[in-house]
Design an enzyme around this catalytic site. Sequence first.
Site, PDB file in Angstrom:
ATOM      1  N   LEU A   1      78.421  60.456  75.800  1.00 29.20           N
ATOM      2  CA  LEU A   1      79.413  60.376  76.873  1.00 29.20           C
ATOM      3  C   LEU A   1      80.669  59.716  76.307  1.00 29.20           C
ATOM      4  O   LEU A   1      80.593  58.635  75.700  1.00 29.20           O
ATOM      5  CB  LEU A   1      78.882  59.585  78.070  1.00 29.20           C
ATOM      6  CG  LEU A   1      79.845  59.582  79.280  1.00 29.20           C
ATOM      7  CD1 LEU A   1      79.074  59.730  80.587  1.00 29.20           C
ATOM      8  CD2 LEU A   1      80.726  58.338  79.339  1.00 29.20           C
TER       9      LEU A   1
ATOM     10  N   GLY B   1      87.713  58.795  78.899  1.00 26.94           N
ATOM     11  CA  GLY B   1      89.105  59.132  78.582  1.00 26.94           C
ATOM     12  C   GLY B   1      89.165  60.345  77.668  1.00 26.94           C
ATOM     13  O   GLY B   1      89.899  60.361  76.685  1.00 26.94           O
TER      14      GLY B   1
ATOM     15  N   SER C   1      91.054  48.212  68.334  1.00 27.68           N
ATOM     16  CA  SER C   1      92.288  48.434  67.583  1.00 27.68           C
ATOM     17  C   SER C   1      92.428  47.354  66.522  1.00 27.68           C
ATOM     18  O   SER C   1      91.978  46.212  66.729  1.00 27.68           O
ATOM     19  CB  SER C   1      93.494  48.357  68.524  1.00 27.68           C
ATOM     20  OG  SER C   1      94.689  48.311  67.774  1.00 27.68           O
TER      21      SER C   1
ATOM     22  N   TYR D   1      98.199  43.934  75.056  1.00 26.65           N
ATOM     23  CA  TYR D   1      97.336  44.922  74.394  1.00 26.65           C
ATOM     24  C   TYR D   1      96.438  44.238  73.368  1.00 26.65           C
ATOM     25  O   TYR D   1      95.227  44.429  73.358  1.00 26.65           O
ATOM     26  CB  TYR D   1      98.190  46.003  73.727  1.00 26.65           C
ATOM     27  CG  TYR D   1      97.359  47.094  73.061  1.00 26.65           C
ATOM     28  CD1 TYR D   1      96.678  48.035  73.843  1.00 26.65           C
ATOM     29  CD2 TYR D   1      97.251  47.183  71.681  1.00 26.65           C
ATOM     30  CE1 TYR D   1      95.908  49.031  73.249  1.00 26.65           C
ATOM     31  CE2 TYR D   1      96.489  48.172  71.079  1.00 26.65           C
ATOM     32  CZ  TYR D   1      95.820  49.098  71.871  1.00 26.65           C
ATOM     33  OH  TYR D   1      95.054  50.083  71.271  1.00 26.65           O
TER      34      TYR D   1
ATOM     35  N   GLY E   1      94.170  63.137  73.868  1.00 22.17           N
ATOM     36  CA  GLY E   1      94.192  62.181  72.754  1.00 22.17           C
ATOM     37  C   GLY E   1      92.898  62.163  71.946  1.00 22.17           C
ATOM     38  O   GLY E   1      92.224  63.179  71.771  1.00 22.17           O
ATOM     39  N   ILE E   2      92.563  60.980  71.478  1.00 24.15           N
ATOM     40  CA  ILE E   2      91.403  60.810  70.592  1.00 24.15           C
ATOM     41  C   ILE E   2      90.109  61.179  71.321  1.00 24.15           C
ATOM     42  O   ILE E   2      89.208  61.802  70.733  1.00 24.15           O
ATOM     43  CB  ILE E   2      91.360  59.357  70.071  1.00 24.15           C
ATOM     44  CG1 ILE E   2      92.602  59.059  69.226  1.00 24.15           C
ATOM     45  CG2 ILE E   2      90.101  59.104  69.249  1.00 24.15           C
ATOM     46  CD1 ILE E   2      92.884  57.570  69.009  1.00 24.15           C
TER      47      ILE E   2
HETATM   48  N1  LIG Z   1      96.676  56.086  69.256  1.00 27.01           N
HETATM   49  C1  LIG Z   1      96.582  55.016  68.481  1.00 27.01           C
HETATM   50  O1  LIG Z   1      97.356  54.848  67.518  1.00 27.01           O
HETATM   51  C2  LIG Z   1      95.513  53.994  68.743  1.00 27.01           C
HETATM   52  C3  LIG Z   1      95.413  52.911  67.850  1.00 27.01           C
HETATM   53  C4  LIG Z   1      94.414  51.956  68.048  1.00 27.01           C
HETATM   54  C5  LIG Z   1      93.548  52.100  69.119  1.00 27.01           C
HETATM   55  N2  LIG Z   1      93.675  53.151  69.983  1.00 27.01           N
HETATM   56  C6  LIG Z   1      92.718  53.237  71.083  1.00 27.01           C
HETATM   57  O2  LIG Z   1      92.120  54.515  71.099  1.00 27.01           O
HETATM   58  C7  LIG Z   1      91.743  54.877  72.442  1.00 27.01           C
HETATM   59  C8  LIG Z   1      92.303  56.258  72.771  1.00 27.01           C
HETATM   60  O3  LIG Z   1      93.716  56.176  72.676  1.00 27.01           O
HETATM   61  P1  LIG Z   1      94.661  57.458  72.578  1.00 27.01           P
HETATM   62  O4  LIG Z   1      95.619  57.187  71.497  1.00 27.01           O
HETATM   63  O5  LIG Z   1      93.870  58.706  72.576  1.00 27.01           O
HETATM   64  O6  LIG Z   1      95.451  57.273  73.958  1.00 27.01           O
HETATM   65  P2  LIG Z   1      96.008  58.308  75.025  1.00 27.01           P
HETATM   66  O7  LIG Z   1      96.363  59.598  74.402  1.00 27.01           O
HETATM   67  O8  LIG Z   1      97.024  57.559  75.776  1.00 27.01           O
HETATM   68  O9  LIG Z   1      94.713  58.556  75.950  1.00 27.01           O
HETATM   69  C9  LIG Z   1      94.172  57.514  76.695  1.00 27.01           C
HETATM   70  C10 LIG Z   1      92.999  58.049  77.495  1.00 27.01           C
HETATM   71  O10 LIG Z   1      92.482  56.967  78.286  1.00 27.01           O
HETATM   72  C11 LIG Z   1      92.420  57.399  79.635  1.00 27.01           C
HETATM   73  N3  LIG Z   1      92.530  56.291  80.578  1.00 27.01           N
HETATM   74  C12 LIG Z   1      93.558  55.425  80.755  1.00 27.01           C
HETATM   75  N4  LIG Z   1      93.291  54.586  81.770  1.00 27.01           N
HETATM   76  C13 LIG Z   1      92.067  54.942  82.251  1.00 27.01           C
HETATM   77  C14 LIG Z   1      91.248  54.468  83.284  1.00 27.01           C
HETATM   78  N5  LIG Z   1      91.630  53.465  84.087  1.00 27.01           N
HETATM   79  N6  LIG Z   1      90.048  55.063  83.481  1.00 27.01           N
HETATM   80  C15 LIG Z   1      89.648  56.078  82.710  1.00 27.01           C
HETATM   81  N7  LIG Z   1      90.392  56.595  81.726  1.00 27.01           N
HETATM   82  C16 LIG Z   1      91.584  56.028  81.498  1.00 27.01           C
HETATM   83  C17 LIG Z   1      93.572  58.364  79.784  1.00 27.01           C
HETATM   84  O11 LIG Z   1      93.394  59.145  80.944  1.00 27.01           O
HETATM   85  P3  LIG Z   1      94.685  59.721  81.787  1.00 27.01           P
HETATM   86  O12 LIG Z   1      95.094  60.983  81.094  1.00 27.01           O
HETATM   87  O13 LIG Z   1      94.149  59.932  83.155  1.00 27.01           O
HETATM   88  O14 LIG Z   1      95.752  58.660  81.732  1.00 27.01           O
HETATM   89  C18 LIG Z   1      93.408  59.141  78.483  1.00 27.01           C
HETATM   90  O15 LIG Z   1      92.365  60.076  78.600  1.00 27.01           O
HETATM   91  C19 LIG Z   1      92.288  53.754  73.333  1.00 27.01           C
HETATM   92  O16 LIG Z   1      91.260  52.840  73.623  1.00 27.01           O
HETATM   93  C20 LIG Z   1      93.349  53.097  72.465  1.00 27.01           C
HETATM   94  O17 LIG Z   1      93.586  51.753  72.803  1.00 27.01           O
HETATM   95  C21 LIG Z   1      94.636  54.094  69.818  1.00 27.01           C
END
Ligand SMILES: NC(=O)c1ccc[n+]([C@@H]2O[C@H](COP(=O)([O-])OP(=O)(O)OC[C@H]3O[C@@H](n4cnc5c(N)ncnc54)[C@H](OP(=O)(O)O)[C@@H]3O)[C@@H](O)[C@H]2O)c1
Length: 245
Positions: free
Chosen positions: A26, A29, A152, A167, A33-34
């Site tokens: 499971l 999000g 992160s 954050y 994205g990721i």
């Molecule tokens: N991108 C980076 O460089 C990076 C670096 C370090 C860590 N991370 C971590 O990697 C993970 C994924 O990040 P990403 O870059 O893929 O970000 P992203 O593209 O902004 O996607 C975030 C995801 O989280 C979901 N989300 C946000 N708030 C939520 C909530 N209250 N309940 C359920 N889902 C929720 C969003 O859904 P909606 O579409 O509905 O908003 C989206 O599916 C995160 O935990 C982030 O902190 C990312």
Amino acid sequence: MFIRLMLTLLLLVAGHAQGAEQSTVLVTGANRGIGLELAGQLKAAGYSVIGTARKPAGAKDLKALGVRVEQLDVTDAASVAALAQRLDGVAIDLLINNAGVGGQGVNSIRELDVDAMAATYAVNAMGPMRVTQALLPNLEAGSGRTIVNISSVMASIKNNWGGAYDYRASKAALNMLNSSLAKELGKQGYISVVLHPGWVKTRMGGESAPVEIEDSAAGLVKVIAGLKDADNGKFYDYQGKPIPW
Ligand SMILES: NC(=O)c1ccc[n+]([C@@H]2O[C@H](COP(=O)([O-])OP(=O)(O)OC[C@H]3O[C@@H](n4cnc5c(N)ncnc54)[C@H](OP(=O)(O)O)[C@@H]3O)[C@@H](O)[C@H]2O)c1
């Protein structure tokens, strides 16, 4: 496509594909994205995938993968409870708490909205605990007993270059929560880790991020496939390198 093929081969070589074929994951999000890429790659590797989205109706890319799509807002206790009810009796081998928010993007104490920090904590730190707690019966019913919390490098106190107050703090809190989780559930054969996906080209990471989503997810899947008991409670990046606390 190439990365997915290579990953399937890799998992076969590592002896995990056999397990993956009967395993359920499971991913929270998972609509973009990721999380979306993880869902796709894990499905290609043979997992039965449940991907969650806050708004399933709009989760076209996730639906297009042909995975089970479920509604979930990790900050909403009723949404989490409803998910657990719909999944009653479904064994889950691997839980990936991926949903996260970037927070205020504030780099100075002068601009920090202290009260609004709670909203960032609600998703990044409390969210994974809420989901893990609710789905414990499902994890108990599975045989994988693996919990991956996407953290992160910005949670690292040793490597802090400043800024992003809320954050960083929310992800550092997640790291501590994972540490306690690992201590408690480790005794029951669970492996709980915190993984940094790299600085990734997503809506959160932005266009100038150096890591492609496919490479981040492929790295994470490889790290997850190789997790052993000794990794319980550890903090790694998507290439399997340990990150200092
Ligand atoms: N991108 C980076 O460089 C990076 C670096 C370090 C860590 N991370 C971590 O990697 C993970 C994924 O990040 P990403 O870059 O893929 O970000 P992203 O593209 O902004 O996607 C975030 C995801 O989280 C979901 N989300 C946000 N708030 C939520 C909530 N209250 N309940 C359920 N889902 C929720 C969003 O859904 P909606 O579409 O509905 O908003 C989206 O599916 C995160 O935990 C982030 O902190 C990312």
